[in-house]
Design an enzyme around this catalytic site. Structure first.
Site, short mmCIF file in Angstrom:
data_model
loop_
_atom_site.label_atom_id
_atom_site.label_comp_id
_atom_site.label_asym_id
_atom_site.label_seq_id
_atom_site.Cartn_x
_atom_site.Cartn_y
_atom_site.Cartn_z
N LEU A 16 -9.16 5.62 3.59
CA LEU A 16 -9.13 7.00 4.10
C LEU A 16 -9.80 7.11 5.46
CD1 LEU A 16 -9.79 9.14 0.91
CD2 LEU A 16 -7.63 8.66 2.06
N GLU B 159 -1.58 -9.15 2.27
CA GLU B 159 -2.58 -9.99 2.93
C GLU B 159 -2.06 -11.42 2.95
OE1 GLU B 159 -6.92 -7.84 2.27
OE2 GLU B 159 -6.23 -9.23 0.74
N HIS C 250 -6.42 2.66 -2.76
CA HIS C 250 -5.99 2.75 -1.36
C HIS C 250 -4.57 3.33 -1.23
CE1 HIS C 250 -9.56 0.55 -0.74
NE2 HIS C 250 -9.08 -0.68 -0.75
N LYS D 141 3.90 -1.51 -3.04
CA LYS D 141 3.93 -2.97 -3.15
C LYS D 141 2.61 -3.48 -2.58
CE LYS D 141 6.83 -5.23 -0.34
NZ LYS D 141 7.99 -5.90 0.22
N ARG E 122 6.32 3.59 4.96
CA ARG E 122 7.71 3.64 5.47
C ARG E 122 8.43 4.81 4.83
NH1 ARG E 122 10.13 -0.74 7.98
NH2 ARG E 122 8.48 -2.08 8.75
N GLN F 187 -2.12 -1.05 9.85
CA GLN F 187 -2.71 -2.24 10.44
C GLN F 187 -1.80 -3.43 10.22
OE1 GLN F 187 -6.30 -2.37 8.02
NE2 GLN F 187 -5.39 -3.87 6.66
N LYS G 31 12.85 4.68 13.66
CA LYS G 31 14.08 3.92 13.91
C LYS G 31 15.24 4.89 14.02
CE LYS G 31 12.60 -0.22 11.72
NZ LYS G 31 12.97 -1.38 10.93
C1 BG6 Z 1 -10.75 -3.93 -0.56
C2 BG6 Z 1 -10.20 -4.86 -1.59
O1 BG6 Z 1 -10.91 -2.64 -1.09
O2 BG6 Z 1 -9.84 -3.87 0.53
C3 BG6 Z 1 -9.93 -6.23 -1.01
O3 BG6 Z 1 -11.15 -4.97 -2.64
C4 BG6 Z 1 -9.05 -6.12 0.21
O4 BG6 Z 1 -9.31 -7.06 -1.97
C5 BG6 Z 1 -9.62 -5.11 1.17
O5 BG6 Z 1 -9.01 -7.39 0.82
C6 BG6 Z 1 -8.67 -4.87 2.32
O6 BG6 Z 1 -9.27 -4.05 3.26
P1 BG6 Z 1 -8.82 -4.12 4.77
O7 BG6 Z 1 -9.54 -3.01 5.41
O8 BG6 Z 1 -9.22 -5.47 5.28
O9 BG6 Z 1 -7.34 -3.98 4.77
#
Ligand code: BG6
Ligand code: NDP
Length: 596
Positions: free
Chosen positions: A285, A321, A345, A438, A451, A482, A490
């Site tokens: 946030l 990631e 998140h 996802k 998206r 990010q 688009k």
């Molecule tokens: C955390 C998760 O809340 O957010 C992690 O526990 C994750 O698993 C991280 O890697 C990702 O955060 P950011 O800010 O690097 O995208």
């Protein structure tokens, strides 16, 4: 009490060298104290000469100012240099009580205690964010930072540890080293157990010394494993709460692992704190593009009218990631990707994205709207979820470990490191629109984005004439959280030339091309908000309950049935099941399209 004449003298470095800048300010409101304003350079020693018996013996100098209070019989009180740049006049025996330190300059002081200061998050995020705020002059004038953990450390050792992760990223101003040194001088450390009221009472005592009698506000940042949250809150609240100012506690996720444990945590925290004192952090946030969501939507006429089932075909919330759970396997194995990323998140982003216009920008108005969205959502069906786990992979001679190769993870662990899910909001605005989530670790790239895929243009002229499947080439709005923050849309466009050929192009707002200023880290914004008492970006307990209500049944179902995750190679695009899930709702993942 009438003002009694006094004379003050001080000495910089040697007793023969008078320190001319040191002058006293007599307070008219309370003649029992006086303050010496911030001086430069700071005196290494000074002495106060009092003509009256009623005059002070206590001077504290922790933030560049000196202060003194009435403390009884004393003619000359030598200033003593305490450790770490704190200077104080030795109080007379009968006045050694901390409560005798009174600085009444009408200002308050803020003490920020990082509980779990020896840990990864504190080093990586919290101290650097605090430094960035200090650098930007965003912290209150009078503040002190304390590290608290069980590890034994001196102030100097804490400073040394912290200094390694501080960076001068903001505008790379020349005086960064100086600022860093000043910041470190405000950092202190106290070692103690998390469940010891006695240790927190010691902390309280030291905090009071630093607060020097000002109205003190206290912020505790719990950067510790969740099983010790309640102990630490209990001790901090009972033994180290601010006596006059506010006390707030920032709590890091995870907030439980299902509805029951989350409710139990909330109940326990509320034994010691009011809801207003609890700042549940979801650092997504605090990310710039997530904050911008409401601006984009509510202050641009072109978006808000399109923001509904009428024009939007589906919304995708994507987190990936390109590294595994390396180093955090122990924590992760107990939670899995759905609890680690989706329930908080991604769901928070979804709520902000889909909420109705709030009455105002006040925290409660915004949080009310977010809760309404969450409560309008259908509990997630197990058929609408697919889970995966990464396995080892060798590529170009390099080998990458599988999830269960981590020594802190059970060999037969079924914990998902990838998940995709379809969620639905059963309200008038979003009825029938799939919100696809996802999230995965050890995938081919690192990204977080929203998206928005729009519906096709009804009766599109160009479909007929050019045979391109423009139904698939619908407009798509991408909000890339990010890396390389961007907002792009688009559109179908004519390729320049005499002929008529269409392609898809982007109207592109790439932040680093548009704005020269670096984007602050999410933790900076959130810490600043916590200091200022702004709750907008923190999770309220009813939001948390609603979020768990959505995820708990499906998580239980998956775990009870011991659902086997689909294995995917480290560094790949994830399980193919995610495509089938999307296809069920006539959706294609935008991040895997040819033009990405
Ligand atoms: C955390 C998760 O809340 O957010 C992690 O526990 C994750 O698993 C991280 O890697 C990702 O955060 P950011 O800010 O690097 O995208
Ligand atoms: P750590 O595991 O590094 O723990 C922080 C500190 O807590 C340690 O330095 C240790 O200090 C103390 N500690 C660790 N384990 C125990 C234990 N079993 N009993 C008592 N004390 C213990 O955690 P992080 O710094 O990684 O994370 C802190 C919090 O933030 C956690 O709740 C985590 O889930 C959350 N979080 C972390 C993120 C990250 O990137 N690291 C991201 C998002 C959330 P000492 O031994 O000195 O007392």
């Amino acid at each position: 009490m009438a003002a009694t004449p006094i004379s003050v003298s001080s000495h910089c470095c040697s007793s023969s060298s008078p320190y001319p800048n040191l002058s006293s300010i007599w307070s008219r409101q309370n003649p029992n104290y006086f303050i010496f304003p911030a001086t430069s350079p700071k005196p290494k020693s000074a002495s106060l000469q009092f003509n009256s018996n009623a005059f002070p013996t206590v001077v504290s100098m922790q933030d560049g100012s000196l202060a003194a209070t009435v403390a009884g019989l004393q003619n000359e009180a030598p200033l003593k240099k305490l450790k770490d740049g704190l200077t104080s006049v030795t109080p007379p025996k009968e006045n050694t009580q901390i409560s005798n330190f009174v600085v009444n300059d009408g200002k308050s002081t803020t003490s920020i205690t990082v509980v779990g200061a020896s840990g990864d998050l504190a080093k990586k995020k919290i101290f650097p964010a605090l430094f960035a705020l200090y650098y930007e002059d965003c912290l209150p004038e009078h503040f002190t930072i304390f590290g608290y953990a069980r590890s034994k450390m001196t102030d100097a050792e804490l400073r040394n540890m912290v200094s390694k992760t501080l960076t001068c990223r903001i505008d790379k101003r020349e005086n960064c080293d100086e600022k860093m040194e000043q910041f470190l001088q405000r950092c202190f450390y106290h070692s103690g157990q998390y469940d010891s009221q006695e240790n927190f009472a010691e902390l309280d005592k030291i905090l009071k010394e630093h607060e020097a009698g000002r109205i003190s506000n206290r912020l505790f940042y719990l950067s510790i494993p969740p099983n010790i949250f309640v102990d630490a809150v209990k001790c901090a609240s009972l033994s180290a709460s601010a006596s006059a100012g506010w006390t707030r506690v920032i709590v890091e996720k995870p907030f439980g692992r299902d509805s029951e444990s989350s409710a139990a945590l909330t109940k326990s925290l509320k034994q010691y704190l009011n809801e207003d004192q609890i700042f549940r952090i979801d650092h997504y946030l605090g990310k710039e593009l997530v904050e911008n969501l409401s601006v984009l939507r509510f202050s641009n006429l072109i978006f808000e009218p399109l923001w509904s089932r009428q024009y939007i075909r589906n919304v995708q919330l994507i987190f990936s990631e390109d590294f595994g759970t390396e180093g955090r396997g122990g924590y992760f194995d107990h939670y899995g990707i759905m609890r680690d990323i989706m329930q908080n998140h991604l769901l928070q982003i979804l709520a902000l994205f889909a909420m109705e216009t709030p009455v105002s920008l006040d925290a409660e108005d915004i949080r009310n709207e977010k809760v309404k969205v969450l409560r309008s959502m259908r509990p997630i069906r197990v058929d609408d979820v697919i889970i995966g786990q990464y396995k080892s992979h060798t590529k170009g001679g390099d080998s990458y470990p599988g999830y269960t190769d981590d020594k802190t993870v059970l060999k037969d662990s079924l914990t998902p490191t990838f998940a995709a899910a379809a969620l639905f909001i059963d309200n008038a605005r979003w009825d029938g629109v799939p919100f696809l989530m996802k999230a995965g670790k050890a995938l081919h790239d690192k990204r977080a984005e929203i998206r928005v895929q729009f519906r096709h243009v009804p009766g599109n002229l160009y479909n007929r004439n050019f045979g391109t499947d423009l139904d698939l080439a619908t407009n798509e709005l991408v909000i890339r959280v990010q890396p390389d923050e961007a907002i792009y849309l688009k559109i179908n466009n004519k390729v320049p030339g005499l002929g008529m050929r269409l392609d898809r192009s982007n109207l592109n707002l790439l932040y680093k091309a548009r704005y020269s200023k670096e984007i602050p880290d999410a933790y900076e914004r959130l810490l600043l908000d916590a200091v200022e008492g702004e709750r907008r970006l923190f999770i309220r307990s009813d939001e948390l309950d609603a979020a768990w209500a959505l995820f708990t049944p499906v998580l239980k179902d998956l775990e009870e049935k011991k659902k086997i995750p689909e294995y995917y190679p480290y560094g790949s695009r994830g399980p193919v099941g995610a495509h089938y899930l999307a296809a069920r709702y006539n959706v294609k993942w935008g991040d895997l399209g040819v033009d990405e």
